[in-house]
Design an enzyme around this catalytic site. Sequence first.
Site, PDB file in Angstrom:
ATOM      1  N   GLU A  44       0.863  -1.199   0.000  1.00 16.45           N
ATOM      2  CA  GLU A  44       0.000   0.000   0.000  1.00 16.45           C
ATOM      3  C   GLU A  44       0.900   1.250   0.000  1.00 16.45           C
ATOM      4  O   GLU A  44       1.941   1.276   0.662  1.00 16.45           O
ATOM      5  CB  GLU A  44      -0.837  -0.022   1.289  1.00 16.45           C
ATOM      6  CG  GLU A  44      -1.663   1.229   1.548  1.00 16.45           C
ATOM      7  CD  GLU A  44      -2.215   1.260   2.990  1.00 16.45           C
ATOM      8  OE1 GLU A  44      -1.499   0.854   3.937  1.00 16.45           O
ATOM      9  OE2 GLU A  44      -3.357   1.718   3.159  1.00 16.45           O
ATOM     10  N   ASN A 109      -7.115   5.773  -1.853  1.00 15.32           N
ATOM     11  CA  ASN A 109      -5.974   4.912  -1.555  1.00 15.32           C
ATOM     12  C   ASN A 109      -6.105   3.725  -2.512  1.00 15.32           C
ATOM     13  O   ASN A 109      -6.916   2.824  -2.289  1.00 15.32           O
ATOM     14  CB  ASN A 109      -6.048   4.480  -0.084  1.00 15.32           C
ATOM     15  CG  ASN A 109      -4.809   3.756   0.375  1.00 15.32           C
ATOM     16  OD1 ASN A 109      -4.093   3.170  -0.420  1.00 15.32           O
ATOM     17  ND2 ASN A 109      -4.571   3.783   1.678  1.00 15.32           N
ATOM     18  N   LYS A 126      -9.459   1.591  -1.960  1.00 15.16           N
ATOM     19  CA  LYS A 126      -9.672   1.066  -0.603  1.00 15.16           C
ATOM     20  C   LYS A 126     -11.074   1.381  -0.085  1.00 15.16           C
ATOM     21  O   LYS A 126     -11.536   2.528  -0.161  1.00 15.16           O
ATOM     22  CB  LYS A 126      -8.612   1.672   0.315  1.00 15.16           C
ATOM     23  CG  LYS A 126      -8.546   1.104   1.720  1.00 15.16           C
ATOM     24  CD  LYS A 126      -7.310   1.668   2.431  1.00 15.16           C
ATOM     25  CE  LYS A 126      -7.124   1.156   3.830  1.00 15.16           C
ATOM     26  NZ  LYS A 126      -5.884   1.660   4.450  1.00 15.16           N
ATOM     27  N   GLU A 145      -5.944   8.772   7.789  1.00 14.93           N
ATOM     28  CA  GLU A 145      -6.430   8.264   6.491  1.00 14.93           C
ATOM     29  C   GLU A 145      -7.829   8.784   6.181  1.00 14.93           C
ATOM     30  O   GLU A 145      -8.169   9.028   5.030  1.00 14.93           O
ATOM     31  CB  GLU A 145      -6.432   6.740   6.477  1.00 14.93           C
ATOM     32  CG  GLU A 145      -5.089   6.131   6.185  1.00 14.93           C
ATOM     33  CD  GLU A 145      -5.220   4.669   5.809  1.00 14.93           C
ATOM     34  OE1 GLU A 145      -5.760   4.355   4.745  1.00 14.93           O
ATOM     35  OE2 GLU A 145      -4.784   3.836   6.625  1.00 14.93           O
ATOM     36  N   CYS A 171      -4.685  -3.040   3.099  1.00 16.45           N
ATOM     37  CA  CYS A 171      -4.380  -2.875   4.517  1.00 16.45           C
ATOM     38  C   CYS A 171      -5.556  -3.149   5.442  1.00 16.45           C
ATOM     39  O   CYS A 171      -5.883  -4.294   5.689  1.00 16.45           O
ATOM     40  CB  CYS A 171      -3.779  -1.503   4.780  1.00 16.45           C
ATOM     41  SG  CYS A 171      -2.973  -1.486   6.392  1.00 16.45           S
ATOM     42  N   ASN A 196       0.377  -0.888   5.493  1.00 19.77           N
ATOM     43  CA  ASN A 196       1.252  -0.073   6.358  1.00 19.77           C
ATOM     44  C   ASN A 196       0.602  -0.139   7.731  1.00 19.77           C
ATOM     45  O   ASN A 196      -0.440   0.489   7.958  1.00 19.77           O
ATOM     46  CB  ASN A 196       1.253   1.399   5.940  1.00 19.77           C
ATOM     47  CG  ASN A 196       2.078   1.701   4.710  1.00 19.77           C
ATOM     48  OD1 ASN A 196       3.188   2.199   4.784  1.00 19.77           O
ATOM     49  ND2 ASN A 196       1.505   1.419   3.552  1.00 19.77           N
TER      50      ASN A 196
HETATM   51  N1  CDT Z   1      -2.987   1.585   6.436  1.00 23.52           N
HETATM   52  C1  CDT Z   1      -3.866   0.974   7.253  1.00 23.52           C
HETATM   53  O1  CDT Z   1      -5.002   0.724   6.880  1.00 23.52           O
HETATM   54  N2  CDT Z   1      -3.447   0.691   8.493  1.00 23.52           N
HETATM   55  C2  CDT Z   1      -4.320   0.166   9.486  1.00 23.52           C
HETATM   56  C3  CDT Z   1      -3.961   0.723  10.796  1.00 23.52           C
HETATM   57  C4  CDT Z   1      -5.109   0.640  11.725  1.00 23.52           C
HETATM   58  S1  CDT Z   1      -4.909   1.670  13.069  1.00 23.52           S
HETATM   59  C5  CDT Z   1      -5.491   3.142  12.587  1.00 23.52           C
HETATM   60  C6  CDT Z   1      -4.334  -1.348   9.571  1.00 23.52           C
HETATM   61  O2  CDT Z   1      -5.434  -1.904   9.662  1.00 23.52           O
HETATM   62  O3  CDT Z   1      -3.280  -1.976   9.594  1.00 23.52           O
END
Ligand code: CDT
Length: 317
Positions: A44, A109, A126, A145, A171, A196
Amino acid sequence: MLNVGAAQLGPISSDESRPAVVKRLRSLLSQAAGANCDLVVFPELALTTFFPRWYTEDVSGHDHYYETEMPGPEIQPLFDDARELGIGFALGYAELTGPDDDGVRHRFNTTILVDKEGTTVAKYRKVHIPGHEDDESWRPFQHLERRYFEESNEGFNVHRAFGGIVGMATCNDRRWPETYREMGLQGVELIMIGYNTPIHYAPDPGQNALQGFHNHLVMQAGAYQNGTWVVGVAKGGTEEGVESLAQSCIIAPSGQIVAQAATTGDELITARCNLDKCRDYKETLFNFARYRRPEVYQRITNQKGVVEPPPLSPEGP
Ligand code: CDT
């Protein structure tokens, strides 16, 4: 048989130029070609640092992290390599669209799928956008985000490509069973997921130590319960002071991890994925047409939040 590469990335600093990042991606693509891969999955937001960790008053303050065309001239060499090497790839990036009929530009995204001819054959935006919209200064770093990306309403479409049925998710999508089931119901055989994931989860730091466990838990369950391969690819390591999970992996339809990254940096892992192994699950335990009961699953699509049963009356039943 599909030879798949998961091209994990280490950190990308905020001042790393697009050409410098693309050089790293090209190096991984070339390693993958050397390993006879048909397809490479990048993470991502693979072209930039994870910029939603910083607040800007005006959302457009981060527009330099977005792509307005794909490929633009700085990314084109990656597409050229794909064509020359005869290898496809999935690439996550921040997309800023052109103006719609109302003159509004949209931020998504996004992940694209590029075939062995260097042609974009599918795009995924996304669906599940995590984090928050406004500055929350109590956090050691932000997860904005929801400020910088719209939720896509385009859903989880699958595509006939690379000799099979493939789909994408991004993600946070991987934590939601609906992501996999939507694609499972379209016969998906390989799901590509970039992520990420900061190790520190500010709303409940008790989850920090479980990040690696949860990452594998959700993707292994999604693979098994839908009889599909899953490729999970991280941008890991410590980026701009924030430590993110690595542990990229390739998961078989049995739910077993067949390859896993050993480092938190740029690293290619590969697996030979027999898409026919999906049938072992799709035609037995998870024969959807035979065993699913959608008539009793109506809350799944009719209801968003939790509706608890009424409280017990003090007089008893
Ligand atoms: N990039 C992304 O979606 N990261 C989320 C972090 C969650 S905490 C705000 C994840 O689900 O890994």
